[in-house]
Scaffold this motif. Structure first.
Motif, mmCIF file in Angstrom:
data_model
loop_
_atom_site.group_PDB
_atom_site.id
_atom_site.type_symbol
_atom_site.label_atom_id
_atom_site.label_comp_id
_atom_site.label_asym_id
_atom_site.label_seq_id
_atom_site.Cartn_x
_atom_site.Cartn_y
_atom_site.Cartn_z
ATOM 1 N N VAL A 193 10.443 11.652 -0.368
ATOM 2 C CA VAL A 193 9.672 10.461 -0.003
ATOM 3 C C VAL A 193 8.223 10.797 0.344
ATOM 4 C CG1 VAL A 193 10.234 10.380 2.473
ATOM 5 C CG2 VAL A 193 9.832 8.250 1.208
ATOM 6 N N ASP A 194 7.969 11.990 0.877
ATOM 7 C CA ASP A 194 6.590 12.313 1.237
ATOM 8 C C ASP A 194 5.678 12.517 0.030
ATOM 9 O OD1 ASP A 194 6.688 12.010 3.975
ATOM 10 O OD2 ASP A 194 7.379 14.057 4.322
ATOM 11 N N THR A 195 6.239 12.581 -1.167
ATOM 12 C CA THR A 195 5.400 12.667 -2.367
ATOM 13 C C THR A 195 5.001 11.289 -2.890
ATOM 14 O OG1 THR A 195 7.252 12.717 -3.941
ATOM 15 C CG2 THR A 195 6.500 14.844 -3.038
ATOM 16 N N ILE A 196 5.620 10.228 -2.351
ATOM 17 C CA ILE A 196 5.332 8.859 -2.827
ATOM 18 C C ILE A 196 5.163 7.857 -1.690
ATOM 19 C CG2 ILE A 196 6.451 9.121 -5.080
ATOM 20 C CD1 ILE A 196 8.906 7.656 -3.774
ATOM 21 N N ALA A 197 5.210 8.309 -0.432
ATOM 22 C CA ALA A 197 5.229 7.389 0.711
ATOM 23 C C ALA A 197 4.032 6.450 0.736
ATOM 24 C CB ALA A 197 5.305 8.177 2.016
ATOM 25 N N LEU A 198 2.844 6.938 0.423
ATOM 26 C CA LEU A 198 1.643 6.101 0.531
ATOM 27 C C LEU A 198 1.628 4.976 -0.505
ATOM 28 C CD1 LEU A 198 -0.827 8.964 1.396
ATOM 29 C CD2 LEU A 198 0.089 7.224 2.956
ATOM 30 N N PRO A 199 1.840 5.253 -1.810
ATOM 31 C CA PRO A 199 1.899 4.122 -2.742
ATOM 32 C C PRO A 199 3.106 3.225 -2.509
ATOM 33 C CG PRO A 199 2.262 6.193 -3.905
ATOM 34 C CD PRO A 199 1.854 6.532 -2.504
ATOM 35 N N LEU A 200 4.219 3.800 -2.039
ATOM 36 C CA LEU A 200 5.406 3.005 -1.739
ATOM 37 C C LEU A 200 5.092 2.000 -0.624
ATOM 38 C CD1 LEU A 200 9.013 4.252 -1.419
ATOM 39 C CD2 LEU A 200 8.017 3.093 0.509
ATOM 40 N N LEU A 201 4.507 2.480 0.459
ATOM 41 C CA LEU A 201 4.173 1.604 1.584
ATOM 42 C C LEU A 201 3.060 0.622 1.226
ATOM 43 C CD1 LEU A 201 4.470 4.273 4.382
ATOM 44 C CD2 LEU A 201 5.878 2.207 4.175
ATOM 45 N N TYR A 202 2.105 1.072 0.435
ATOM 46 C CA TYR A 202 1.042 0.153 0.008
ATOM 47 C C TYR A 202 1.625 -0.974 -0.853
ATOM 48 C CZ TYR A 202 -3.069 -1.959 -1.926
ATOM 49 O OH TYR A 202 -4.010 -2.886 -2.293
ATOM 50 N N SER A 203 2.574 -0.641 -1.727
ATOM 51 C CA SER A 203 3.200 -1.675 -2.568
ATOM 52 C C SER A 203 3.915 -2.706 -1.712
ATOM 53 C CB SER A 203 4.180 -1.046 -3.555
ATOM 54 O OG SER A 203 3.494 -0.260 -4.491
ATOM 55 N N MET A 204 4.624 -2.245 -0.671
ATOM 56 C CA MET A 204 5.289 -3.173 0.237
ATOM 57 C C MET A 204 4.265 -4.058 0.941
ATOM 58 S SD MET A 204 7.294 -2.483 3.822
ATOM 59 C CE MET A 204 8.683 -1.573 3.206
ATOM 60 N N ARG A 205 3.232 -3.424 1.459
ATOM 61 C CA ARG A 205 2.227 -4.158 2.218
ATOM 62 C C ARG A 205 1.482 -5.161 1.348
ATOM 63 N NH1 ARG A 205 -2.355 -5.467 3.721
ATOM 64 N NH2 ARG A 205 -3.026 -5.479 5.875
ATOM 65 N N HIS A 206 1.143 -4.761 0.132
ATOM 66 C CA HIS A 206 0.388 -5.654 -0.736
ATOM 67 C C HIS A 206 1.263 -6.805 -1.236
ATOM 68 C CE1 HIS A 206 -3.354 -6.637 -2.496
ATOM 69 N NE2 HIS A 206 -2.901 -6.626 -3.726
ATOM 70 N N TYR A 207 2.540 -6.533 -1.472
ATOM 71 C CA TYR A 207 3.477 -7.624 -1.781
ATOM 72 C C TYR A 207 3.408 -8.678 -0.676
ATOM 73 C CZ TYR A 207 7.801 -10.143 -1.023
ATOM 74 O OH TYR A 207 8.695 -11.136 -0.729
ATOM 75 N N LEU A 208 3.494 -8.224 0.580
ATOM 76 C CA LEU A 208 3.484 -9.156 1.708
ATOM 77 C C LEU A 208 2.183 -9.950 1.774
ATOM 78 C CD1 LEU A 208 5.135 -6.882 4.388
ATOM 79 C CD2 LEU A 208 6.057 -9.059 3.537
#
Length: 198
Positions: free
Chosen positions: A43-58
């Motif tokens: 997860v630490d190799t993708i955490a930032l785009p993963l969290l950004y995708s969640m945040r931007h969806y919201l």
């Protein structure tokens, strides 16, 4: 690129046809979150785009709902504003949604879903209140956005997000079903006219 149907579908985008409104954009960001969340990489190799995708969806789905409901709620809260703060958008959505439910006598128990929305927004706002920390390593003052020991429980966020999606993805459907708009029993203009008569 191989000239097969599947390869074309995977690599050639009809971007104009898949960018109609903020709901479509939001769904694409959510899909990208899901793909990353379900992947088998650390997860630490993708955490930032993963969290950004969640945040931007919201951010996008909140804005979409606000734009839709403002005519029915009568509120102008956050309408057309270039805001990226999730807490402001979530509060505006709640205002529009609750006013609309009251005006049109929509009886659904969404207490738990609204609670999940508040919790999720609070947790994300702690780490990225202005849509910056998941995209850039440092802020405008050259300070690191995260300290070395910062952690985040993505599973906990996903559980809340699953609840939140039920409300944000379907609030409009609920409204249109309850008022008859979905089934053509009434027009948008007739619904707005009812508000003027009251």
């Amino acid at each position: 690129m191989k000239n097969t149907w599947w390869e074309q579908a995977r690599r050639y985008s009809h971007i104009g046809m898949s960018s109609n409104n903020n709901f479509v954009y939001a769904m694409q960001y959510y899909t990208s979150f899901e793909i990353l969340y379900d992947s088998n990489v650390p997860v630490d190799t993708i955490a930032l785009p993963l969290l950004y995708s969640m945040r931007h969806y919201l951010e996008l789905i909140l804005k979409y709902n606000i734009e839709y409901f403002h005519e029915f709620s009568g509120s102008k809260s956050m309408v057309g504003k270039p805001v990226h703060t999730l807490s402001s958008l979530a509060n505006a959505f709640k205002e529009h949604w609750l006013l609309t439910k009251k005006k049109f006598n929509i009886k659904i128990d969404d207490t738990n879903l609204l609670s999940s929305l508040s919790k999720l927004i609070d947790k994300l706002s702690e780490v990225d209140s202005y849509a910056v920390s998941f995209r850039y390593s440092h802020n405008n003052n050259k300070d690191k956005n995260f300290s070395w020991m910062d952690t985040i429980n993505i599973y906990e966020l996903k559980v809340l997000l699953d609840d939140v999606r039920l409300l944000l993805n379907h609030a409009i459907d609920i409204f249109e079903d309850e008022t008859g708009l979905m089934h053509g029993e009434v027009t948008k203009q007739q619904l707005l006219q009812k508000l003027l008569i009251k």
